[in-house]
Each structure stands twice: as structure tokens, then as C-alpha cells.
Design an enzyme around this catalytic site. Structure first.
Site, PDB file in Angstrom:
ATOM      1  N   ASP A  40      -2.368  30.224  19.724  1.00  0.00           N
ATOM      2  CA  ASP A  40      -2.566  30.293  18.373  1.00  0.00           C
ATOM      3  C   ASP A  40      -2.447  31.835  17.858  1.00  0.00           C
ATOM      4  O   ASP A  40      -3.032  32.691  18.606  1.00  0.00           O
ATOM      5  CB  ASP A  40      -4.289  29.828  18.370  1.00  0.00           C
ATOM      6  CG  ASP A  40      -4.413  29.212  17.083  1.00  0.00           C
ATOM      7  OD1 ASP A  40      -3.953  29.589  16.054  1.00  0.00           O
ATOM      8  OD2 ASP A  40      -5.373  28.355  16.978  1.00  0.00           O
ATOM      9  N   ASP A  41      -1.782  31.955  16.635  1.00  0.00           N
ATOM     10  CA  ASP A  41      -1.924  32.981  15.924  1.00  0.00           C
ATOM     11  C   ASP A  41      -0.905  34.102  16.853  1.00  0.00           C
ATOM     12  O   ASP A  41      -1.163  35.354  16.479  1.00  0.00           O
ATOM     13  CB  ASP A  41      -3.201  33.727  15.847  1.00  0.00           C
ATOM     14  CG  ASP A  41      -3.813  33.005  14.603  1.00  0.00           C
ATOM     15  OD1 ASP A  41      -3.513  31.866  14.198  1.00  0.00           O
ATOM     16  OD2 ASP A  41      -4.727  33.456  13.978  1.00  0.00           O
ATOM     17  N   CYS A  79      -2.554  26.964  10.938  1.00  0.00           N
ATOM     18  CA  CYS A  79      -2.696  26.321  12.310  1.00  0.00           C
ATOM     19  C   CYS A  79      -2.275  24.618  12.156  1.00  0.00           C
ATOM     20  O   CYS A  79      -1.299  24.250  13.072  1.00  0.00           O
ATOM     21  CB  CYS A  79      -4.154  26.387  12.896  1.00  0.00           C
ATOM     22  SG  CYS A  79      -4.483  28.389  13.294  1.00  0.00           S
ATOM     23  N   HIS A 138      -5.102  20.222  15.857  1.00  0.00           N
ATOM     24  CA  HIS A 138      -6.093  21.180  15.197  1.00  0.00           C
ATOM     25  C   HIS A 138      -7.587  20.968  15.826  1.00  0.00           C
ATOM     26  O   HIS A 138      -8.126  22.081  16.023  1.00  0.00           O
ATOM     27  CB  HIS A 138      -6.125  20.990  13.543  1.00  0.00           C
ATOM     28  CG  HIS A 138      -6.828  22.165  12.865  1.00  0.00           C
ATOM     29  ND1 HIS A 138      -6.619  23.272  12.803  1.00  0.00           N
ATOM     30  CD2 HIS A 138      -8.060  21.934  12.203  1.00  0.00           C
ATOM     31  CE1 HIS A 138      -7.473  24.064  12.217  1.00  0.00           C
ATOM     32  NE2 HIS A 138      -8.458  23.029  11.864  1.00  0.00           N
ATOM     33  N   ASP A 343       2.138  29.114  17.072  1.00  0.00           N
ATOM     34  CA  ASP A 343       1.906  28.225  15.785  1.00  0.00           C
ATOM     35  C   ASP A 343       2.462  28.840  14.777  1.00  0.00           C
ATOM     36  O   ASP A 343       2.557  28.289  13.558  1.00  0.00           O
ATOM     37  CB  ASP A 343       0.737  27.525  16.026  1.00  0.00           C
ATOM     38  CG  ASP A 343      -0.403  28.179  15.679  1.00  0.00           C
ATOM     39  OD1 ASP A 343      -0.481  29.640  15.735  1.00  0.00           O
ATOM     40  OD2 ASP A 343      -1.654  27.825  15.496  1.00  0.00           O
ATOM     41  N   HIS A 344       2.374  30.282  14.581  1.00  0.00           N
ATOM     42  CA  HIS A 344       2.803  30.984  13.165  1.00  0.00           C
ATOM     43  C   HIS A 344       2.399  32.508  13.872  1.00  0.00           C
ATOM     44  O   HIS A 344       1.995  32.878  14.904  1.00  0.00           O
ATOM     45  CB  HIS A 344       2.215  30.515  12.071  1.00  0.00           C
ATOM     46  CG  HIS A 344       0.491  30.519  12.189  1.00  0.00           C
ATOM     47  ND1 HIS A 344      -0.175  31.361  12.708  1.00  0.00           N
ATOM     48  CD2 HIS A 344      -0.359  29.273  12.146  1.00  0.00           C
ATOM     49  CE1 HIS A 344      -1.660  31.111  12.767  1.00  0.00           C
ATOM     50  NE2 HIS A 344      -1.550  29.909  12.323  1.00  0.00           N
TER      51      HIS A 344
END
Length: 498
Positions: A40-41, A79, A138, A343-344
Site C-alpha cells: 500500500d502506498d 487504494c 480495500h 497500488d499507487h
């Protein structure tokens, strides 16, 4: 008899060679297992992406044996929506697809259909035993709100999993574990009266990601004995806010050696509406500063927060190392595809933003590493522009599974082999904030469907890789050309707002 004996001794070695070759071919064609690591992130601040300060030895080791996609872009810089595009292989078609609720709205609670709900569901229908741990879509452990409890919560992906696991530890539920502090509290229980970082002298299991890694190791022990090929997805929270990690990972860094952003200002010729004032970051009310576009973080605080982010990345890297080590010790390494996906990205003060939720490079570019043991000579670095939506068809090709359902992406298997035939169209689309962006080899072109001017932005990555100067007004011919490419990605979101 003598001749017959000699003939046997001549034929026998040839026969054994043929048997061995046949056995090897069977092994090569055996359905591979998949270990898919969701982070994540995670931005591309990794050793294998050229960052010489950050400590990510385990991810770098994975990269050394696989393919590193240098220009991989997510479709949505948030997300849940990014994960929806990954799991379905589809670009957003409505504004609801840009929300963290995208999966809940369009997939959860629906009856099982002919078309699979996700690529994991498709694998399961084709003989895979599927196991999920942690944050994959999520919602972490069922559909319920931040302030609610998970008792009786419906699954977010009802048909994708044979087994879904999560150990919330002393935090008791998924949302509190997501925003966990080492003393068992969370951003939720403390009603945001917390800092956006923590350095606690605890072991890896003192935070939830250590518990997820432990669960994954246990599952690999079990899956190694199974008869079916497996798909194991492990979703780590960090480096998502709060930037909390055991002290030993903070101690890996000299803060003075951590560089600050090369884009500390709002880009020239850009409306502030293209950015934001860090609402997610400033939600942590005990943070020493509340940076905005007009009042940026001090250099001292920026270094502290970047140090915290690096510590959480190194913490996650250590958990990934445990998974890779278990694959090796169980003899699974030679028949397990490993995918690591962020995810980004995340803007660490870039353009005065601390967070995602923009259509700039730092928010959309994220790591993608794929290791395929059956491909002995993988292309190590792939510079072609690829998208998250390309992962679904890629895995299906690598697993010898038919794709009867049309997705928005294309298989990258040829790129991984270094033998892609035909022209690879380099254009990746991103969607957010009433805008669409397209990344092509030289430029990023963004178009906003809003009142605030300017509504078009053009960045020349050959001259301005940090996207500090919008040159759209100076190059109308380039804008006109790229506008035609961009509108190909406008498949419903803003059709009535041209």
C-alpha cells in the site's frame, strides 16, 4: 546375444535422456504457483529503481531475478479504485470507479456470474487454490465501516477465495489494525489525536504487517503439501499512513542523508485545483506541522516524515524477505511466479503534496516486479510504459489459462521474455480529480473537466522529469495530437463534459 547386449547399452542412455527431457518438459508446463505481494502506498523509492539511500535488500533481490517495470502506472491514485482496476483488468467507466468503494459497489454482494469477479476468481475456476491475507482489495476483513465492528461482515470478494485470513492481533479488527499504533490503539480509537508516524521498540510482530507475514509463512508450509497450484496474495499496510515501524528500521538511516524533493514548489502554470492541501496527512492531529500548498512543511519536518516513510518501507521489505526465504526453503521457488505491486505512488512533499490523489507522476508511477522462473532469460529492466490493467492478462498467459473475457489490458508476457512481437502501444491512462491523464514516452498530458483554468497540462519528461513546468500553452500542436490519444481513454467518465 552379444549384439543385442551392445544394442541395449547404446539405446539405454538415449532412452534415459529422452525420459529426462520429457520429465523436464512436464515440469515446465506444470501450472505455476503465484505469490502476489500487494504493498500500500509504495512509490518507486527502492534500490532496484535507483534510490541509493533507501534500504530494500529483499525487494532488490527479487528484482535481480525478475523483471523490473520502470514505467508502470496505476489507473487511479487511490487504494480501493486502483485495486479494482487491478483485479478486474478494467479502466474506470464511471466516477464511482474512482472511489475506494468501487469494489463494494460493483462486485460485492452480487450473485456469481459467468464472467469472473476478479482474476483471482478466474484462477480459482481453473484449478487454483486461492488464499488471501491482509489488504488485497480495500476492506481488510469484510464489509463494515471504520467505527463499526466486523461481526457478521460480508466478504468483499465472495467468489475469489478458497481461504481468506487476517490476524488483527491486539487491535481486534481490520480497520484498527490498518491504522495501528504499537500500544494497541489506532487512529480510530484515539479519534485522530495521534502523530502521523511512530518509532516503537517492538519486534516485527509488534505491528500488524508482522502478523500477516507470519500467517503467510504458515500458509506456505500448508500450500507446499497441496496437490493444486496455489495463488497466495499477501497485502501489507505499510508504507501507508501512519508511518509506524519498529525502531530497528528507523535506525537503519541517517536522517541527514535522506534527500528532499526536487520539486518543492507548486508547478508553474498550474491551478492549485490540480493538487490538494494534504487532508489525509493532516488528519493526524498531533502532527507537529500541518503543511498546505501555501504553507509547506519545514525542511526539518519534511526530513522527519520522509525518514518515517523510508523506515516503513524497510519494515515491509523485511516481511517480503521472509516470504521469499520460505519459498526457497520449501522448494517452491522454481515453480512460483512472484509479483510485487504497489497500488499507487505517494508524493513526499513533491509539489508541496504529502499524499496520493493527484494525476502527477509521483502519484501514478508505482513499482511492479514480476519473476517467472520458467522464463530462464527474463528481460531485467523493462522501459516500456505499462499499466496495472495489463497484469490480469499477463498472469493468465503465464499460467496457460484462456482469456475468454475481454479486459482493458494487454499481456506483458512478451515484454518479460524480451521477445514481444508487434508494436507495444505506449500509453497509460490515469483518472482522478475531474481529470484524465495519459503518459506517453516523452510527455504526460492531463486534461481536467472543471471550471478552474488552465484545464490542460503538458510535461516534457525528457527535459522536466519532475513535472515542474506546464508547457501546454506553448505547444498547441502537441496538445492537439495528445488530446486525440487522451480521448481514447475517456470511455464514459466525462463524455458529456467535452
Amino acid at each position: 546375444m552379444v549384439r543385442r547386449g551392445r544394442l541395449i547399452w547404446i539405446i539405454l542412455p538415449v532412452f534415459l535422456i529422452c525420459v529426462k527431457a520429457f520429465a523436464f518438459q512436464l515440469k515446465e508446463n506444470k501450472s505455476p504457483n503465484i505469490l502476489f505481494i500487494f504493498v500500500d502506498d509504495l512509490r518507486t523509492d527502492l534500490g532496484c529503481y535507483g534510490n541509493e539511500v533507501i534500504k530494500t535488500p529483499n525487494i532488490d533481490r527479487l528484482a535481480a531475478g525478475g523483471s523490473v517495470f520502470k514505467k508502470h502506472y496505476v489507473q487511479v491514485p487511490t487504494c480501493g479504485a486502483s485495486r479494482c482496476s487491478l483485479l478486474t483488468g478494467m479502466i474506470p467507466k464511471t466516477e464511482d470507479h474512482l472511489s475506494n468503494e468501487a469494489i463494494r459497489k460493483y462486485i460485492s454482494g452480487e450473485p456469481e456470474k459467468e464472467e469472473p469477479e476478479t482474476f483471482i476468481h478466474h484462477l480459482r475456476r481453473n484449478g487454483y487454490f486461492t488464499v488471501g491475507i491482509g489488504k488485497i482489495s480495500h476492506y481488510i476483513d469484510g464489509l463494515y465501516g471504520y467505527a463499526e465492528k466486523p461481526e457478521g461482515a460480508a466478504p468483499e470478494l465472495p467468489y475469489s477465495w478458497d481461504r481468506f485470513l487476517f490476524n488483527a492481533g491486539e487491535w481486534k479488527d481490520g480497520w484498527d489494525a490498518f491504522f495501528a499504533y504499537a500500544d494497541g490503539t489506532s487512529r480510530i480509537t484515539e479519534q485522530r489525536q495521534v502523530r502521523p508516524y511512530e518509532m516503537a521498540d517492538v519486534p516485527d510482530e509488534g505491528y500488524p504487517d508482522g502478523l500477516s507475514a507470519k500467517l503467510a509463512l504458515e500458509q506456505l508450509d500448508s500450500l507446499a503439501e497441496g496437490e493444486k497450484p496455489f495463488f497466495l496474495a499477501v497485502g501489507f499496510f505499510k508504507p501507508h499512513l501512519p508511518f509506524n515501524a519498529p525502531k530497528k528500521y528507523w535506525d537503519m538511516y541517517d536522517r541527514d542523508e535522506i534527500p528532499l524533493t526536487l520539486s518543492p514548489f507548486v508547478p508553474e502554470n498550474v491551478n492549485p485545483a490540480s493538487l490538494h492541501n494534504n487532508p489525509e496527512f493532516n488528519r493526524y492531529l498531533l502532527g507537529e506541522e500541518k503543511p498546505t500548498l501555501e504553507k509547506p512543511a519545514s525542511e526539518e519536518y519534511a526530513k522527519k516524515i520522509k525518514h518515517a516513510y523510508y523506515a516503513t518501507v524497510s519494515y515491509t521489505d523485511a516481511q517480503i524477505g521472509k516470504l521469499l526465504g520460505k519459498l526457497e526453503s520449501k522448494g517452491l521457488e522454481e515453480n512460483t511466479i512472484v509479483v510485487l505491486w504497489g497500488d499507487h505512488g505517494w508524493q513526499l512533499g513533491d509539489h508541496r503534496v504529502w499524499g496520493k490523489h493527484t494525476l502527477f507522476e509521483k502519484a501514478l508511477n508505482s513499482p511492479l516486479i514480476i519473476k517467472v522462473p520458467a522464463i530462464k532469460k527474463q528481460k531485467k529492466e523493462i522501459g516500456k510504459i505499462v499499466s496495472t490493467i495489463d497484469i490480469y492478462p499477463t498472469l493468465m498467459e503465464l499460467c496457460y489459462i484462456e482469456m475468454p473475457y475481454k479486459t482493458s489490458g494487454r499481456s506483458m508476457a512478451g515484454l518479460i521474455r524480451g521477445k514481444h512481437t508487434g508494436k507495444w502501444q505506449e500509453a497509460s491512462y490515469g483518472y482522478f480529480n475531474s481529470g484524465i491523464t495519459v503518459r506517453v514516452p516523452r510527455y504526460r498530458y492531463t486534461k481536467y473537466y472543471r471550471d478552474e483554468q488552465p484545464v490542460t497540462e503538458l510535461y516534457d519528461h525528457w527535459k522536466d522529469s519532475e513535472e515542474n513546468l506546464n508547457i501546454a500553452s506553448d505547444h498547441p500542436n502537441i496538445v492537439k495530437k495528445l488530446d486525440k490519444i487522451l480521448e481514447k481513454g475517456n470511455t464514459g467518465l466525462y463524455l458529456n463534459q467535452k
